[in-house]
Design a protein around this motif. Structure first.
Motif, PDB file in Angstrom:
ATOM      1  N   GLU A   1     -21.341-125.682  31.114  1.00 46.71           N
ATOM      2  CA  GLU A   1     -20.294-126.239  31.976  1.00 46.71           C
ATOM      3  C   GLU A   1     -20.834-126.833  33.274  1.00 46.71           C
ATOM      4  N   ASP A   2     -22.110-126.682  33.530  1.00 48.50           N
ATOM      5  CA  ASP A   2     -22.733-127.337  34.682  1.00 48.50           C
ATOM      6  C   ASP A   2     -23.113-128.783  34.366  1.00 48.50           C
ATOM      7  N   THR A   3     -22.964-129.181  33.129  1.00 49.90           N
ATOM      8  CA  THR A   3     -23.289-130.544  32.734  1.00 49.90           C
ATOM      9  C   THR A   3     -22.408-131.549  33.473  1.00 49.90           C
ATOM     10  N   ALA A   4     -23.050-132.495  34.133  1.00 49.68           N
ATOM     11  CA  ALA A   4     -22.330-133.482  34.946  1.00 49.68           C
ATOM     12  C   ALA A   4     -23.329-134.453  35.548  1.00 49.68           C
ATOM     13  N   VAL A   5     -22.800-135.496  36.153  1.00 48.08           N
ATOM     14  CA  VAL A   5     -23.613-136.335  37.029  1.00 48.08           C
ATOM     15  C   VAL A   5     -23.524-135.723  38.425  1.00 48.08           C
ATOM     16  N   TYR A   6     -24.668-135.484  39.011  1.00 50.91           N
ATOM     17  CA  TYR A   6     -24.727-134.871  40.328  1.00 50.91           C
ATOM     18  C   TYR A   6     -25.025-135.947  41.374  1.00 50.91           C
ATOM     19  N   TYR A   7     -24.218-135.947  42.423  1.00 48.90           N
ATOM     20  CA  TYR A   7     -24.329-136.940  43.480  1.00 48.90           C
ATOM     21  C   TYR A   7     -24.654-136.267  44.812  1.00 48.90           C
ATOM     22  N   CYS A   8     -25.485-136.927  45.578  1.00 49.54           N
ATOM     23  CA  CYS A   8     -25.766-136.503  46.947  1.00 49.54           C
ATOM     24  C   CYS A   8     -24.892-137.317  47.894  1.00 49.54           C
ATOM     25  N   ASN A   9     -24.357-136.646  48.889  1.00 55.18           N
ATOM     26  CA  ASN A   9     -23.532-137.300  49.904  1.00 55.18           C
ATOM     27  C   ASN A   9     -24.024-136.931  51.284  1.00 55.18           C
ATOM     28  N   ALA A  10     -24.183-137.934  52.111  1.00 52.87           N
ATOM     29  CA  ALA A  10     -24.530-137.711  53.515  1.00 52.87           C
ATOM     30  C   ALA A  10     -23.321-138.074  54.365  1.00 52.87           C
ATOM     31  N   ASN A  11     -22.829-137.082  55.082  1.00 51.56           N
ATOM     32  CA  ASN A  11     -21.723-137.314  56.005  1.00 51.56           C
ATOM     33  C   ASN A  11     -22.304-137.550  57.385  1.00 51.56           C
ATOM     34  N   SER A  12     -22.063-138.746  57.918  1.00 48.81           N
ATOM     35  CA  SER A  12     -22.681-139.088  59.196  1.00 48.81           C
ATOM     36  C   SER A  12     -21.642-139.649  60.150  1.00 48.81           C
ATOM     37  N   GLN A  13     -22.105-139.946  61.332  1.00 44.25           N
ATOM     38  CA  GLN A  13     -21.237-140.557  62.352  1.00 44.25           C
ATOM     39  C   GLN A  13     -20.712-141.909  61.879  1.00 44.25           C
ATOM     40  N   TYR A  14     -21.408-142.530  60.919  1.00 42.56           N
ATOM     41  CA  TYR A  14     -21.048-143.871  60.470  1.00 42.56           C
ATOM     42  C   TYR A  14     -20.269-143.864  59.162  1.00 42.56           C
ATOM     43  N   GLY A  15     -19.961-142.678  58.669  1.00 38.74           N
ATOM     44  CA  GLY A  15     -19.207-142.594  57.431  1.00 38.74           C
ATOM     45  C   GLY A  15     -19.904-141.752  56.395  1.00 38.74           C
ATOM     46  N   ASN A  16     -19.403-141.837  55.158  1.00 36.11           N
ATOM     47  CA  ASN A  16     -19.977-141.103  54.029  1.00 36.11           C
ATOM     48  C   ASN A  16     -20.824-142.040  53.185  1.00 36.11           C
ATOM     49  N   PHE A  17     -21.997-141.572  52.813  1.00 29.94           N
ATOM     50  CA  PHE A  17     -22.916-142.385  52.025  1.00 29.94           C
ATOM     51  C   PHE A  17     -23.304-141.626  50.772  1.00 29.94           C
ATOM     52  N   TRP A  18     -23.218-142.321  49.632  1.00 31.27           N
ATOM     53  CA  TRP A  18     -23.452-141.690  48.337  1.00 31.27           C
ATOM     54  C   TRP A  18     -24.705-142.249  47.662  1.00 31.27           C
ATOM     55  N   GLY A  19     -25.340-141.391  46.910  1.00 32.35           N
ATOM     56  CA  GLY A  19     -26.428-141.847  46.060  1.00 32.35           C
ATOM     57  C   GLY A  19     -25.881-142.333  44.729  1.00 32.35           C
ATOM     58  N   GLN A  20     -26.801-142.724  43.853  1.00 31.58           N
ATOM     59  CA  GLN A  20     -26.404-143.309  42.579  1.00 31.58           C
ATOM     60  C   GLN A  20     -26.108-142.243  41.525  1.00 31.58           C
ATOM     61  N   GLY A  21     -26.502-141.016  41.801  1.00 33.55           N
ATOM     62  CA  GLY A  21     -26.247-139.914  40.878  1.00 33.55           C
ATOM     63  C   GLY A  21     -27.408-139.651  39.946  1.00 33.55           C
ATOM     64  N   THR A  22     -27.513-138.415  39.500  1.00 32.22           N
ATOM     65  CA  THR A  22     -28.530-138.026  38.531  1.00 32.22           C
ATOM     66  C   THR A  22     -27.868-137.123  37.486  1.00 32.22           C
ATOM     67  N   GLN A  23     -28.177-137.383  36.222  1.00 34.94           N
ATOM     68  CA  GLN A  23     -27.526-136.658  35.131  1.00 34.94           C
ATOM     69  C   GLN A  23     -28.189-135.308  34.912  1.00 34.94           C
ATOM     70  N   VAL A  24     -27.361-134.287  34.810  1.00 36.68           N
ATOM     71  CA  VAL A  24     -27.813-132.950  34.427  1.00 36.68           C
ATOM     72  C   VAL A  24     -27.074-132.571  33.146  1.00 36.68           C
ATOM     73  N   THR A  25     -27.838-132.259  32.111  1.00 38.55           N
ATOM     74  CA  THR A  25     -27.250-131.872  30.839  1.00 38.55           C
ATOM     75  C   THR A  25     -27.790-130.503  30.437  1.00 38.55           C
ATOM     76  N   VAL A  26     -26.885-129.560  30.193  1.00 43.64           N
ATOM     77  CA  VAL A  26     -27.277-128.204  29.815  1.00 43.64           C
ATOM     78  C   VAL A  26     -26.813-127.971  28.379  1.00 43.64           C
ATOM     79  N   SER A  27     -27.758-127.736  27.508  1.00 45.45           N
ATOM     80  CA  SER A  27     -27.425-127.527  26.102  1.00 45.45           C
ATOM     81  C   SER A  27     -27.224-126.038  25.825  1.00 45.45           C
ATOM     82  N   SER A  28     -26.351-125.747  24.885  1.00 41.17           N
ATOM     83  CA  SER A  28     -26.055-124.342  24.562  1.00 41.17           C
ATOM     84  C   SER A  28     -26.956-123.824  23.453  1.00 41.17           C
TER      85      SER A  28
END
Length: 115
Positions: A88-115
């Motif tokens: 259930e942790d499988t998802a695209v993980y995104y980094c976000n920087a909250n700054s004085q100039y707004g919110n900035f996002w990365g492009q994401g990285t895929q995490v896949t956990v197989s059972s």
């Protein structure tokens, strides 16, 4: 402006570990907090963990005790250490920087956990 780039995703078996990294550049001094979010197919993006400029951390209940967020100020990097991974942790993980100039996002990285 702030730029963030994620890395470290991949495929892992249940019970395994991964470490994600988020490298920030630009107006680093303006960052208030850096957070890791994830979005699974068909679901809304959710906060996983956050670390403030003062070092305070906060975690989603679903990852407490398994994930650890940390920062390396010398390298302008925030890490997310993920242990005891579940399918259930499988998802695209995104980094976000909250700054004085707004919110900035990365492009994401895929995490896949197989059972």
């Amino acid at each position: 402006q702030v730029q963030v780039v994620e890395s470290g995703g991949g495929l892992v078996q249940a019970g395994g570990s991964l470490r994600l990294s988020c490298v920030a550049s630009g107006s680093i001094f303006s960052i208030n907090a850096v957070g890791w979010y994830r979005q699974a197919p068909g679901k809304q993006r959710e906060l996983v963990a956050v670390i403030t400029s003062g070092g305070t951390t906060n975690y989603a209940d679903s990852v407490k005790g398994r994930f650890t967020i940390s920062r390396d100020n010398g390298k302008n990097t925030v890490h997310l250490q993920m242990n005891s991974l579940k399918p259930e942790d499988t998802a695209v993980y995104y980094c976000n920087a909250n700054s004085q100039y707004g919110n900035f996002w990365g492009q994401g990285t895929q995490v896949t956990v197989s059972s």
